[in-house]
Scaffold this motif. Structure first.
Motif, PDB file in Angstrom:
ATOM      1  N   GLU A   1      -6.838  -9.879   3.044  1.00 18.38           N
ATOM      2  CA  GLU A   1      -6.843  -8.610   3.791  1.00 18.38           C
ATOM      3  C   GLU A   1      -7.272  -7.455   2.901  1.00 18.38           C
ATOM      4  O   GLU A   1      -8.043  -6.589   3.316  1.00 18.38           O
TER       5      GLU A   1
ATOM      6  N   GLN B   1      -0.218  -6.328   2.362  1.00 21.13           N
ATOM      7  CA  GLN B   1      -1.482  -7.017   2.597  1.00 21.13           C
ATOM      8  C   GLN B   1      -1.551  -8.298   1.772  1.00 21.13           C
ATOM      9  O   GLN B   1      -1.012  -8.362   0.669  1.00 21.13           O
TER      10      GLN B   1
ATOM     11  N   LYS C   1     -14.688  -2.646   4.027  1.00 22.93           N
ATOM     12  CA  LYS C   1     -14.602  -1.677   5.108  1.00 22.93           C
ATOM     13  C   LYS C   1     -14.488  -0.256   4.554  1.00 22.93           C
ATOM     14  O   LYS C   1     -15.177   0.648   4.991  1.00 22.93           O
ATOM     15  N   THR C   2     -13.632  -0.071   3.563  1.00 22.74           N
ATOM     16  CA  THR C   2     -13.399   1.256   3.000  1.00 22.74           C
ATOM     17  C   THR C   2     -14.669   1.854   2.417  1.00 22.74           C
ATOM     18  O   THR C   2     -14.958   3.024   2.598  1.00 22.74           O
TER      19      THR C   2
ATOM     20  N   SER D   1     -16.446   2.701   7.207  1.00 22.87           N
ATOM     21  CA  SER D   1     -15.571   3.790   7.633  1.00 22.87           C
ATOM     22  C   SER D   1     -16.052   5.155   7.153  1.00 22.87           C
ATOM     23  O   SER D   1     -15.472   6.166   7.524  1.00 22.87           O
TER      24      SER D   1
ATOM     25  N   SER E   1     -10.591  -5.139   3.240  1.00 25.27           N
ATOM     26  CA  SER E   1     -10.475  -3.682   3.404  1.00 25.27           C
ATOM     27  C   SER E   1     -11.360  -2.944   2.413  1.00 25.27           C
ATOM     28  O   SER E   1     -11.807  -1.829   2.692  1.00 25.27           O
TER      29      SER E   1
ATOM     30  N   SER F   1       0.830  -1.214   0.000  1.00 24.67           N
ATOM     31  CA  SER F   1       0.000   0.000   0.000  1.00 24.67           C
ATOM     32  C   SER F   1       0.857   1.254   0.000  1.00 24.67           C
ATOM     33  O   SER F   1       2.071   1.205   0.234  1.00 24.67           O
TER      34      SER F   1
END
Length: 152
Positions: free
Chosen positions: A73, A69, A80-81, A85, A77, A63
């Motif tokens: 993972e 990652q 989640k992103t 979030s 994410s 990243s």
């Protein structure tokens, strides 16, 4: 005389294959560019299924903050992103892409721009990327990626 005729024949025959090789390289480069654009679109939409097909199971993802990652993972994410979030990429688009071929491996480099909202505030981010693609059993998959913020 027979040897000269054979050599001329071989030379002419080999010339027939040169355009096919050039076309094949152009076709592969176009395919990699299309995959890069599909990756950006899937990322923007949070489409983990599409990303799963583009990324190799053993991909190395580095990243922009230097963290590494796994594929699992990274895919987690994405969910989640784009949901919990409060961050949402509204546009992810390549500004430039260049592809170099090395047998069954392709290296894509370029710059992408992401626009969106995070924590209620708009952002614009540019990053330079290097993606390594490998043709596995007739399917191109990304096996490594690295992104670095463009700060100027």
């Amino acid at each position: 005389m027979k040897l000269a005729s054979l050599l001329v024949g071989l030379l002419c025959a080999s010339a027939l294959f040169v355009p096919a090789q050039d076309d094949g390289g152009a076709a592969v480069k176009s395919k990699i560019v299309a995959l890069e654009k599909a990756w950006n679109q899937a990322y923007k939409l949070g489409d983990r299924h599409a990303l799963d097909g583009i990324l190799d199971d053993q991909i190395v993802l580095i990243s922009d903050d230097g963290s590494v990652q796994s594929k699992a993972e990274f895919l987690a994410s994405i969910k989640k992103t784009n949901s919990s979030s409060g961050s949402q990429d509204q546009q992810v688009a390549p500004e430039s892409i260049s592809v170099h071929l090395y047998g069954n491996t392709a290296i894509a480099t370029g710059v992408f721009r992401a626009k969106g909202v995070q924590g209620g505030k708009p952002y614009v981010r540019r990053e330079r990327f290097v993606d390594t693609w490998v043709n596995k059993g007739g399917t191109w998959v990304c096996v490594a990626t690295n992104a670095t913020p463009v700060l100027h």
